[in-house]
Write a protein that holds these residues in place. Structure first.
Motif, PDB file in Angstrom:
ATOM      1  N   ILE A 182       0.834  -1.206   0.000  1.00  0.00           N
ATOM      2  CA  ILE A 182       0.000   0.000   0.000  1.00  0.00           C
ATOM      3  C   ILE A 182       0.866   1.252   0.000  1.00  0.00           C
ATOM      4  N   ALA A 183       1.952   1.216   0.783  1.00  0.00           N
ATOM      5  CA  ALA A 183       2.847   2.375   0.829  1.00  0.00           C
ATOM      6  C   ALA A 183       3.458   2.649  -0.542  1.00  0.00           C
ATOM      7  N   ARG A 184       3.857   1.596  -1.245  1.00  0.00           N
ATOM      8  CA  ARG A 184       4.423   1.793  -2.582  1.00  0.00           C
ATOM      9  C   ARG A 184       3.395   2.387  -3.533  1.00  0.00           C
ATOM     10  N   GLU A 185       2.164   1.862  -3.487  1.00  0.00           N
ATOM     11  CA  GLU A 185       1.128   2.366  -4.383  1.00  0.00           C
ATOM     12  C   GLU A 185       0.817   3.833  -4.082  1.00  0.00           C
ATOM     13  N   MET A 186       0.720   4.162  -2.793  1.00  0.00           N
ATOM     14  CA  MET A 186       0.419   5.544  -2.436  1.00  0.00           C
ATOM     15  C   MET A 186       1.557   6.470  -2.847  1.00  0.00           C
ATOM     16  N   HIS A 187       2.802   5.999  -2.671  1.00  0.00           N
ATOM     17  CA  HIS A 187       3.937   6.835  -3.053  1.00  0.00           C
ATOM     18  C   HIS A 187       3.989   7.028  -4.569  1.00  0.00           C
ATOM     19  N   ASP A 188       3.769   5.937  -5.305  1.00  0.00           N
ATOM     20  CA  ASP A 188       3.915   6.012  -6.757  1.00  0.00           C
ATOM     21  C   ASP A 188       2.773   6.765  -7.428  1.00  0.00           C
ATOM     22  N   VAL A 189       1.581   6.702  -6.852  1.00  0.00           N
ATOM     23  CA  VAL A 189       0.413   7.297  -7.498  1.00  0.00           C
ATOM     24  C   VAL A 189       0.020   8.618  -6.827  1.00  0.00           C
ATOM     25  N   VAL A 190      -0.360   8.535  -5.552  1.00  0.00           N
ATOM     26  CA  VAL A 190      -0.904   9.715  -4.885  1.00  0.00           C
ATOM     27  C   VAL A 190       0.162  10.785  -4.710  1.00  0.00           C
ATOM     28  N   ALA A 191       1.314  10.397  -4.155  1.00  0.00           N
ATOM     29  CA  ALA A 191       2.354  11.389  -3.898  1.00  0.00           C
ATOM     30  C   ALA A 191       2.823  12.032  -5.199  1.00  0.00           C
ATOM     31  N   HIS A 192       2.931  11.235  -6.250  1.00  0.00           N
ATOM     32  CA  HIS A 192       3.373  11.779  -7.529  1.00  0.00           C
ATOM     33  C   HIS A 192       2.389  12.835  -8.038  1.00  0.00           C
ATOM     34  N   ARG A 193       1.115  12.534  -7.977  1.00  0.00           N
ATOM     35  CA  ARG A 193       0.131  13.468  -8.525  1.00  0.00           C
ATOM     36  C   ARG A 193      -0.007  14.711  -7.642  1.00  0.00           C
ATOM     37  N   VAL A 194       0.083  14.548  -6.321  1.00  0.00           N
ATOM     38  CA  VAL A 194       0.031  15.730  -5.459  1.00  0.00           C
ATOM     39  C   VAL A 194       1.252  16.609  -5.696  1.00  0.00           C
ATOM     40  N   SER A 195       2.411  15.990  -5.908  1.00  0.00           N
ATOM     41  CA  SER A 195       3.612  16.768  -6.224  1.00  0.00           C
ATOM     42  C   SER A 195       3.423  17.567  -7.512  1.00  0.00           C
ATOM     43  N   LEU A 196       2.835  16.955  -8.519  1.00  0.00           N
ATOM     44  CA  LEU A 196       2.550  17.679  -9.760  1.00  0.00           C
ATOM     45  C   LEU A 196       1.592  18.840  -9.519  1.00  0.00           C
ATOM     46  N   MET A 197       0.609  18.605  -8.670  1.00  0.00           N
ATOM     47  CA  MET A 197      -0.334  19.674  -8.350  1.00  0.00           C
ATOM     48  C   MET A 197       0.384  20.856  -7.704  1.00  0.00           C
ATOM     49  N   VAL A 198       1.298  20.569  -6.780  1.00  0.00           N
ATOM     50  CA  VAL A 198       2.046  21.640  -6.114  1.00  0.00           C
ATOM     51  C   VAL A 198       2.911  22.393  -7.122  1.00  0.00           C
ATOM     52  N   LEU A 199       3.572  21.647  -8.027  1.00  0.00           N
ATOM     53  CA  LEU A 199       4.411  22.301  -9.028  1.00  0.00           C
ATOM     54  C   LEU A 199       3.586  23.204  -9.949  1.00  0.00           C
ATOM     55  N   HIS A 200       2.436  22.708 -10.393  1.00  0.00           N
ATOM     56  CA  HIS A 200       1.586  23.530 -11.270  1.00  0.00           C
ATOM     57  C   HIS A 200       1.035  24.740 -10.527  1.00  0.00           C
ATOM     58  N   ALA A 201       0.712  24.568  -9.252  1.00  0.00           N
ATOM     59  CA  ALA A 201       0.233  25.709  -8.472  1.00  0.00           C
ATOM     60  C   ALA A 201       1.319  26.767  -8.345  1.00  0.00           C
ATOM     61  N   GLY A 202       2.580  26.313  -8.125  1.00  0.00           N
ATOM     62  CA  GLY A 202       3.675  27.276  -8.057  1.00  0.00           C
ATOM     63  C   GLY A 202       3.879  28.009  -9.362  1.00  0.00           C
ATOM     64  N   ALA A 203       3.797  27.286 -10.467  1.00  0.00           N
ATOM     65  CA  ALA A 203       3.938  27.940 -11.769  1.00  0.00           C
ATOM     66  C   ALA A 203       2.809  28.923 -12.013  1.00  0.00           C
ATOM     67  N   LEU A 204       1.575  28.538 -11.616  1.00  0.00           N
ATOM     68  CA  LEU A 204       0.444  29.453 -11.796  1.00  0.00           C
ATOM     69  C   LEU A 204       0.603  30.700 -10.940  1.00  0.00           C
ATOM     70  N   GLU A 205       1.146  30.551  -9.731  1.00  0.00           N
ATOM     71  CA  GLU A 205       1.352  31.706  -8.855  1.00  0.00           C
ATOM     72  C   GLU A 205       2.338  32.699  -9.481  1.00  0.00           C
ATOM     73  N   VAL A 206       3.392  32.147 -10.086  1.00  0.00           N
ATOM     74  CA  VAL A 206       4.399  33.033 -10.694  1.00  0.00           C
ATOM     75  C   VAL A 206       3.837  33.738 -11.923  1.00  0.00           C
ATOM     76  N   ARG A 207       3.032  33.045 -12.711  1.00  0.00           N
ATOM     77  CA  ARG A 207       2.550  33.595 -13.978  1.00  0.00           C
ATOM     78  C   ARG A 207       1.174  34.237 -13.882  1.00  0.00           C
ATOM     79  N   ALA A 208       0.627  34.309 -12.675  1.00  0.00           N
ATOM     80  CA  ALA A 208      -0.732  34.826 -12.527  1.00  0.00           C
ATOM     81  C   ALA A 208      -0.800  36.280 -12.985  1.00  0.00           C
ATOM     82  N   ALA A 209      -1.887  36.601 -13.678  1.00  0.00           N
ATOM     83  CA  ALA A 209      -2.058  37.966 -14.207  1.00  0.00           C
ATOM     84  C   ALA A 209      -2.625  38.900 -13.160  1.00  0.00           C
ATOM     85  N   ASP A 210      -3.268  38.391 -12.121  1.00  0.00           N
ATOM     86  CA  ASP A 210      -3.847  39.265 -11.101  1.00  0.00           C
ATOM     87  C   ASP A 210      -3.555  38.692  -9.720  1.00  0.00           C
TER      88      ASP A 210
END
Length: 392
Positions: A182-210
């Motif tokens: 279960i730990a491997r599945e959560m790390h490979d799937v959930v953690a990976h996708r949450v990490s992507l979400m954080v990265l995209h949120a950071g990019a959106l914060e930098v490029r936000a128009a308002d």
């Protein structure tokens, strides 16, 4: 089993007086021996019988001597039983049986010398065989059987204990393997996708128009990083099967306003109402109340996108009551909130449907109750009553 052990443990205590009483009766009142001699020898035999469970050799020696001298048979009989329960090697068994045979032979000689009733009892072949069987053979065989039974029971208990330990070890191993998977599945799937979400949120914060968009992206990134930290702790517990050395502080009622602010930032109208005198209730109670509010607000986000929500926290005498009310939306109670996908079509937010069930179990473990259902005037209600005594 416990009763038999108590009987066996109390047997020497009763055996000593019994041997004394039986041995104190003279074999022959006309043989010139006075009563004090029998009382003294019987007392010595009783003490030796009382001590026989720890060491039966003194009783065996006294039994041999007293049988040859006074035909006092109880000490020799008791000593034969304890010899059967103790002796294991062939040499020890042969030595004891040889010693008792010598004692019986000496009694034959003394009986021939004294004559009369003594000779008839101890020197005739039939009586010698009978006495050997009654005083040595049967008690010794019974002792051997008792020892064998003890060995069988001890082996059975040891085997049962070993099988139980092996079963527990196999179950622990299976659980550990499942936790690791279960730990491997959560790390490979959930953690990976949450990490992507954080990265995209950071990019959106930098490029936000308002500024509002930047603040929303920053909040999404903070929530994602907090989720990653919690996930990392959970994975550590799953892998190690024990609590990690350090855990981040668990949320309590002090963190409730921050949770409500996150919902407000997403456009949900949320108000908090405290009733009674606020006081510290213990981390377990407050954490459970926080989780109830968190799950209820999550359902509001998913099913009632524009609902006005009230969170009531009531500090009662022996109960903490948490109630979350929403007033419904234009879509009606239970309407699924949806998000547009890449093609522009709207998709419902995913959910397993186990949130409230898990909360009910959490609350009931503390002795409380949780009720959830639609309101007559529209909207939805979640109410949790958590006993304050669970804080202990």
């Amino acid at each position: 089993m416990q009763v038999s052990r108590r009987i066996e443990g109390g047997l020497p205590v009763l055996l000593g007086p019994a041997v004394f009483v039986v041995s104190a009766v003279p074999f022959d009142q006309t043989d010139g021996l006075t009563s004090p001699v029998f009382v003294t020898t019987a007392a010595a035999a009783g003490v030796a019988a009382w001590w026989a469970r720890r060491s039966w050799w003194p009783l065996a020696v006294l039994g041999a001597v007293f049988y040859v001298w006074l035909v006092m048979w109880p000490p020799l009989m008791v000593a034969s039983y304890y010899a059967g329960t103790t002796l294991r090697g062939a040499r020890g068994i042969a030595s004891y049986l040889g010693g008792t045979a010598a004692a019986l032979g000496a009694a034959v000689v003394v009986g021939d010398l004294i004559g009369g009733r003594r000779e008839m009892v101890t020197a005739t072949p039939a009586n010698v065989a009978l006495m050997a069987m009654a005083l040595v053979g049967l008690p010794f065989v019974f002792g051997l059987w008792t020892r064998a039974r003890r060995d069988v029971l001890a082996a059975a208990r040891e085997r049962a204990d070993r099988l139980e330990r092996e079963q527990v070890m196999r179950a622990e191993q299976a659980r550990a393997q499942e936790r690791a998977r279960i730990a491997r599945e959560m790390h490979d799937v959930v953690a990976h996708r949450v990490s992507l979400m954080v990265l995209h949120a950071g990019a959106l914060e930098v490029r936000a128009a308002d500024e509002p968009t930047a603040r929303t992206a920053s909040m999404i990134g903070d929530i994602g990083r907090e989720a990653l930290a919690n996930l990392r702790e959970l994975l550590g517990v799953l892998r190690s099967n024990q609590q990690p050395a350090e855990l981040s502080p668990q949320p309590t009622l002090a963190d409730l306003d921050r949770l409500l602010d996150q919902s407000r930032a997403l456009g949900i109208s949320v108000r908090r109402h405290d009733h009674g005198r606020p006081r510290a209730l213990g981390s377990t109670v407050e954490r459970t109340a926080y989780r109830v509010v968190q799950e209820a607000l999550t359902n509001v986000h998913k099913h009632a996108r524009d609902a006005h929500t009230d969170v009531h926290v009531r500090f009662l005498n022996d109960t903490l009551q948490v109630e979350i009310l929403n007033r419904g939306t234009a879509d009606g109670p239970g309407a699924e909130r949806s998000l547009p996908d890449e093609s522009g079509a709207r998709q419902a937010l995913p959910g397993a449907g186990w949130g409230l069930a898990g909360l009910r179990e959490r609350v009931e473990l503390l002795g409380g109750s949780l009720a959830a259902g639609p309101r007559q005037e529209g909207g939805y209600r979640v109410t949790a009553d958590i006993p304050v005594r669970a804080a202990a």
